[in-house]
Design a protein around this motif. Structure first.
Motif, short mmCIF file in Angstrom:
data_model
loop_
_atom_site.label_atom_id
_atom_site.label_comp_id
_atom_site.label_asym_id
_atom_site.label_seq_id
_atom_site.Cartn_x
_atom_site.Cartn_y
_atom_site.Cartn_z
N THR A 165 56.35 -3.57 20.88
CA THR A 165 57.27 -2.68 20.16
C THR A 165 57.49 -3.12 18.71
OG1 THR A 165 59.02 -3.96 21.20
CG2 THR A 165 58.60 -1.79 22.12
N THR A 168 48.78 6.38 21.10
CA THR A 168 49.66 5.99 22.22
C THR A 168 49.64 6.95 23.40
OG1 THR A 168 51.59 7.17 21.33
CG2 THR A 168 51.28 4.90 20.60
N ASN A 175 53.09 9.71 27.50
CA ASN A 175 53.41 8.39 26.97
C ASN A 175 53.41 8.36 25.44
OD1 ASN A 175 53.92 5.55 27.42
ND2 ASN A 175 51.91 5.20 26.52
N PRO A 230 54.95 2.04 22.68
CA PRO A 230 55.63 1.51 23.86
C PRO A 230 57.16 1.63 23.75
CG PRO A 230 54.84 -0.26 22.44
CD PRO A 230 54.35 1.00 21.86
N ALA A 231 57.75 2.04 24.85
CA ALA A 231 59.21 2.14 24.95
C ALA A 231 59.81 2.87 23.74
CB ALA A 231 59.84 0.75 25.12
N LYS A 232 59.22 4.00 23.38
CA LYS A 232 59.70 4.88 22.29
C LYS A 232 59.58 4.25 20.91
CE LYS A 232 63.21 7.09 25.16
NZ LYS A 232 64.62 7.03 25.43
#
Lengths: 428, 306
Positions: free
Chosen positions: B161, B244, B251, B255-257
């Motif tokens: 991230t 991504t 997705n 990762p993780a927004k």
């Protein structure tokens, strides 16, 4: 001159609109075995690669010279193109192959699919299929899709790397009994130093399988993955245990995060020898045999031998607007659900048949998986109203878990809170 | 002599007929969607599950503004814009400046070189970077591990991230810097040679020439580059989806927004979850942000050349 320009422009306009508005018009006789007709089969790209769809279409044409088969690939795995085109009445497909329950349920809810009720007769009654994946497609009194292949979740491993790490022998590789065992397996098989390892011991799939792995793991740990009404049990205490394992194995450097941007990173790593154990569909092990030979093996996820697996299917479905439904039924009965078609997908790529009788004669690789699938505690795929959103939330929280300081319990609580704001009723 | 309206219309009918197809296309493909989306933004409508739209006033806007995902997307977009816009201005200016100086040596080839990244589709460029950034076999980590013998600097660039958005910035800068450099080059070449020569005679060194003559004379270029940079930032989409969410569109923004932008969030709402009301409200909020930033850009760069 002016009139000529005017008329030309007007004709051009009329022509363009007629091209845009034009639809398929075909009159078909009731007897599909005699009428001259065309059947357009469209399959997801990977299905065309892993099943002999084109060869089957050719064989069907030879058996029925009155029929012309057209096969094409659907590049949109999200099925967005079907949702938008079919809703607008632009249907040029007679049979679509590929799509998970949660995706196909949306098409059914939008009333875009022809029910398969009258297909299920003779040698193809519902009890001939793996029941759960058929019942999942029931909406009201109708069955809106037909499963043609099934997958089961398990661990897939590189036996050579395991044996090198002292985890059993070639003839008897060790099996992880608990999540701590699995962590230890990952630790022992990891090779290399620094932030990026040469070989990772374990790969959790943080995208496409993120939800299925979670429900499978909850079930295998003895938890209740689903509530009695079929909705997901997002308050299961096992969720925090699974999250704790994911966080530990990844943050300690024994699990790869590669699947976050490349959902295939785990299976590619297994084949390349850069990942020792993955937790995905059992078919990955059969597929990896092309690279690893007999060192590609299946292992039960901790608790899987006692509590069963998690199964899901890919479906075939017929859009409303097709004029050749009976011919499609014929193609499904004679070709797609045939033993040869299933065998091709199973033995080369590990895709399991949906029709129970097609398991006969398959290689011993599937024996263990069949046992897990047959366990009455085995759980299956889902089709909830806002299932896609829940899947995204699960993937995001799993990614957050391995990217931040959030604890496993906090992540589980956050997920439960997010899920509580969604409509997770079963699509009926 | 005044002509009647009928005569005016009759005399101009050819013109109207020529414009008609384009106008109809505009009406169908732009004006109608703009109005329809505006109406949708005040309605609760899930394309799959709602039989018909229901008017809900400002509920969608309120819901979006309270939504943590939207806030995260807004923050990410502003982060991207905040880093991208100054960098593209500075790098673009220096590329333009260097090529204005050495263009005579390299000739037209320089412009071709500058333009190459622009003609490669951005999705293709994104895949190329994705390969290079692969943690286990990508060339970037290979350089750190095998050539520089600094394995500690190897990273899981796109799956972390803290680095993912910066990698998207890198691709975008690589993609746009040549084009922006060309815009600056045109601006610099438009400054009369005599002004530069006069400053040299007056004893101005290179730094004085840049700060006293070249930079103040590029206001029109700043305006254009500003608009383009804002559009690139707020409409950030293809790179994010390609890097991504190629194999898994749901997705996109991971990762993780960490790379979730306004445009991607809007697309996911409308076309993955089919929440057309929410998606439309997000689209309009994004448009408001673009208009606001355009106004700021105009305010900063308005005025005559020096």
């Amino acid at each position: 001159m002016k009139k000529l320009v005017f008329i030309t422009l007007a004709l051009l306009l009329v022509f363009s609109f007629s091209v845009f508005a034009g639809g398929k018009q075909e009159k078909v006789s009731k007897d599909w075995t005699k009428a001259k007709l065309t059947v357009h089969v469209e399959a997801m790209g990977w299905i065309l690669k892993k099943f002999p769809v084109e060869a089957s279409a050719k064989k069907f044409m030879e058996d029925h010279p009155n029929i012309t088969m057209k096969v094409s690939a659907n590049a949109d795995n999200s099925l967005n193109n079907y949702m938008l085109n079919w809703s607008a009445g632009n249907v040029d497909v007679d049979l679509a192959l590929g799509g998970a329950a949660v995706q196909v349920a949306k098409l059914a809810f939008k009333n875009l699919l022809v029910p398969w009720n009258d297909f299920y007769k003779g040698d193809f009654t519902r009890d001939h299929f793996l029941t759960h994946v058929v019942e999942l497609t029931k909406r009201g009194d109708n069955y809106y899709a037909l499963p043609f292949m099934v997958e089961a979740m398990s661990l897939e491993a590189n036996r050579k790397l395991m044996v090198e790490a002292g985890l059993g022998t070639v003839s008897n590789p060790a099996k992880p009994k608990t999540l701590d065992d699995l962590y230890m397996f990952a630790k022992k098989t990891t090779k290399g130093s620094g932030p990026v390892k040469d070989v990772y011991g374990f790969s959790w799939n943080f995208t496409n399988f993120g939800d299925q792995q979670l429900f499978c793991a909850v079930n295998d740990l003895g938890g209740k993955a689903y509530n009695d009404d079929g909705s997901p049990n997002m308050k299961a205490p096992e969720i925090a245990k699974v999250f704790s394992f994911i966080k530990r194995v990844t943050m300690d450097g024994y699990g790869t995060k590669g699947t976050i941007t490349d959902t295939n990173a785990g299976r590619s790593g297994l084949k390349a020898g850069t990942v020792a154990i993955i937790f995905e569909a059992a078919s990955r092990a059969i597929e990896a045999k092309s690279a690893l030979g007999n060192d590609a093996i299946l292992l039960p996820f901790p608790g899987e031998e006692q509590n069963g697996s998690y199964i899901y299917a890919h479906y075939s479905y017929i859009p409303k607007g097709t004029k050749v439904k009976d011919a499609v039924y014929g193609f499904m009965r004679e070709q797609v659900l045939s033993k040869d078609f299933s065998k091709f997908g199973a033995e080369k790529y590990g895709k399991l048949p949906s029709l129970k009788r097609n398991f006969e004669g398959l290689s011993s690789d599937f024996t263990e998986v069949q046992k897990w699938m047959a366990n009455p505690k085995t759980v299956g795929d889902h089709a909830w109203v806002e299932g896609s959103k829940l899947n995204s939330y699960i993937w995001e929280i799993e990614q957050e878990l391995v990217s931040s300081n959030i604890t496993a319990q906090q992540a589980a609580d956050k997920l439960a809170k997010q899920a509580s704001q969604l409509n997770l009723a079963v699509v009926k | 002599m005044t002509r009647s309206k009928a005569v005016i219309i009759r005399d101009n009918i050819d013109g109207w007929m020529f414009v008609l197809p384009a106008f109809l296309f505009l009406l169908l493909l732009m004006i109608y969607p703009i109005i329809h989306t505006f109406i949708l933004s005040f309605q609760k409508y899930n394309f799959v599950y709602d039989s018909k739209p229901v008017f809900v006033g400002f509920h969608n806007y309120i819901k979006v503004l309270k939504d943590a995902t939207f806030k995260k997307a807004l923050l990410n977009t502003f982060y991207f814009a905040g880093v991208y816009i100054p960098i593209i201005f500075i790098l673009g200016f220096f590329v333009g400046l260097i090529f204005s100086r050495y263009d005579m040596i390299t000739g037209k080839l320089s412009k071709v070189i500058l333009f190459i990244p622009m003609v490669i589709p951005i999705s293709m460029s994104s895949f190329m970077f994705l390969f290079m950034l692969n943690p286990q076999w990508g060339i970037v980590n290979s350089i750190f591990k095998d050539y520089l013998k600094l394995p500690g600097l190897a990273r899981d660039w796109m799956n972390d991230t803290s680095t993912a958005m910066n990698m998207i910035l890198l691709v975008t800068i690589w993609w746009r810097v040549g084009f922006i450099g060309l815009l600056f080059l045109s601006g610099i070449q438009a400054i009369p040679r005599s002004v530069i020569e006069a400053s040299i005679i007056d004893g101005a060194n290179a730094w004085r020439r840049i700060t006293g003559i070249i930079l103040p004379n590029l206001k029109e270029t700043y305006m254009v580059v500003g608009i383009l940079a804002i559009v690139t930032s707020i409409k950030l989409f293809a790179q994010v989806v390609a890097m991504t969410g190629t194999l898994s569109p749901q997705n996109a923004g991971g990762p993780a927004k960490a790379t979730l932008t306004l445009y991607v969030a809007t697309w996911k709402s409308a076309f993955l979850y089919y929440d057309l009301g929410i998606g439309s409200a997000m689209g309009y909020l994004m448009s408001l942000i673009i208009v606001f930033l355009f106004a700021v850009n105009f305010f900063i760069n308005k005025g005559e050349k020096a």
